[in-house]
Design a protein around this motif. Structure first.
Motif, PDB file in Angstrom:
ATOM      1  N   VAL A  28       4.104   3.872 -47.707  1.00  0.00           N
ATOM      2  CA  VAL A  28       5.139   3.236 -48.524  1.00  0.00           C
ATOM      3  C   VAL A  28       5.034   3.786 -49.946  1.00  0.00           C
ATOM      4  O   VAL A  28       4.025   3.620 -50.620  1.00  0.00           O
ATOM      5  CB  VAL A  28       4.991   1.698 -48.522  1.00  0.00           C
ATOM      6  CG1 VAL A  28       6.039   1.063 -49.422  1.00  0.00           C
ATOM      7  CG2 VAL A  28       5.122   1.164 -47.103  1.00  0.00           C
ATOM      8  N   ARG A  38      13.085  -0.071 -49.377  1.00  0.00           N
ATOM      9  CA  ARG A  38      11.709   0.418 -49.225  1.00  0.00           C
ATOM     10  C   ARG A  38      11.772   1.882 -48.815  1.00  0.00           C
ATOM     11  O   ARG A  38      12.483   2.249 -47.898  1.00  0.00           O
ATOM     12  CB  ARG A  38      10.974  -0.393 -48.172  1.00  0.00           C
ATOM     13  CG  ARG A  38       9.537   0.071 -47.980  1.00  0.00           C
ATOM     14  CD  ARG A  38       8.798  -0.782 -46.993  1.00  0.00           C
ATOM     15  NE  ARG A  38       8.539  -2.090 -47.580  1.00  0.00           N
ATOM     16  CZ  ARG A  38       7.968  -3.093 -46.915  1.00  0.00           C
ATOM     17  NH1 ARG A  38       7.622  -2.936 -45.655  1.00  0.00           N
ATOM     18  NH2 ARG A  38       7.762  -4.236 -47.511  1.00  0.00           N
ATOM     19  N   ARG A  40       9.688   4.921 -47.278  1.00  0.00           N
ATOM     20  CA  ARG A  40       8.471   5.223 -46.524  1.00  0.00           C
ATOM     21  C   ARG A  40       8.469   6.678 -46.105  1.00  0.00           C
ATOM     22  O   ARG A  40       9.498   7.246 -45.779  1.00  0.00           O
ATOM     23  CB  ARG A  40       8.372   4.353 -45.270  1.00  0.00           C
ATOM     24  CG  ARG A  40       8.188   2.919 -45.568  1.00  0.00           C
ATOM     25  CD  ARG A  40       7.727   2.105 -44.405  1.00  0.00           C
ATOM     26  NE  ARG A  40       8.410   2.378 -43.158  1.00  0.00           N
ATOM     27  CZ  ARG A  40       8.140   1.753 -42.030  1.00  0.00           C
ATOM     28  NH1 ARG A  40       7.211   0.837 -41.982  1.00  0.00           N
ATOM     29  NH2 ARG A  40       8.790   2.045 -40.932  1.00  0.00           N
TER      30      ARG A  40
END
Length: 82
Positions: A28, A38, A40
């Motif tokens: 992450v 997010r 990643r």
């Protein structure tokens, strides 16, 4: 991206979100709880690769190294726009 990777070990908010499996690492690099975004990075081990699959959320992917071959409905020719 290099800066985000180098700073990761010192980030107590992101390191617990990273995951390690036998075939890949899910790193992450950014997590914005307000927007729900997010970022990643998936790093697959030798001989392993990802395959198209469903998620419960909206997402986007970008292959940084290697290749992607779409084979669900037959091989497709992809056009990249710079």
């Amino acid at each position: 991206m290099r800066r985000a990777l180098n700073a990761l070990p010192d980030n107590p908010d992101l390191t617990p979100l990273c995951e390690h499996y036998d075939i890949l690492d899910k790193i992450v690099l950014h997590d914005d709880t307000e927007s729900g975004i997010r970022l990643r990075l998936h790093i697959f081990g030798p001989g392993y690769h990802d395959r198209p699959h469903n998620h419960r959320w909206t997402y986007a992917s970008n292959v940084l190294r290697g290749e992607y071959r779409h084979r669900i409905y037959g091989e497709a020719k992809l056009v990249c726009h710079a």
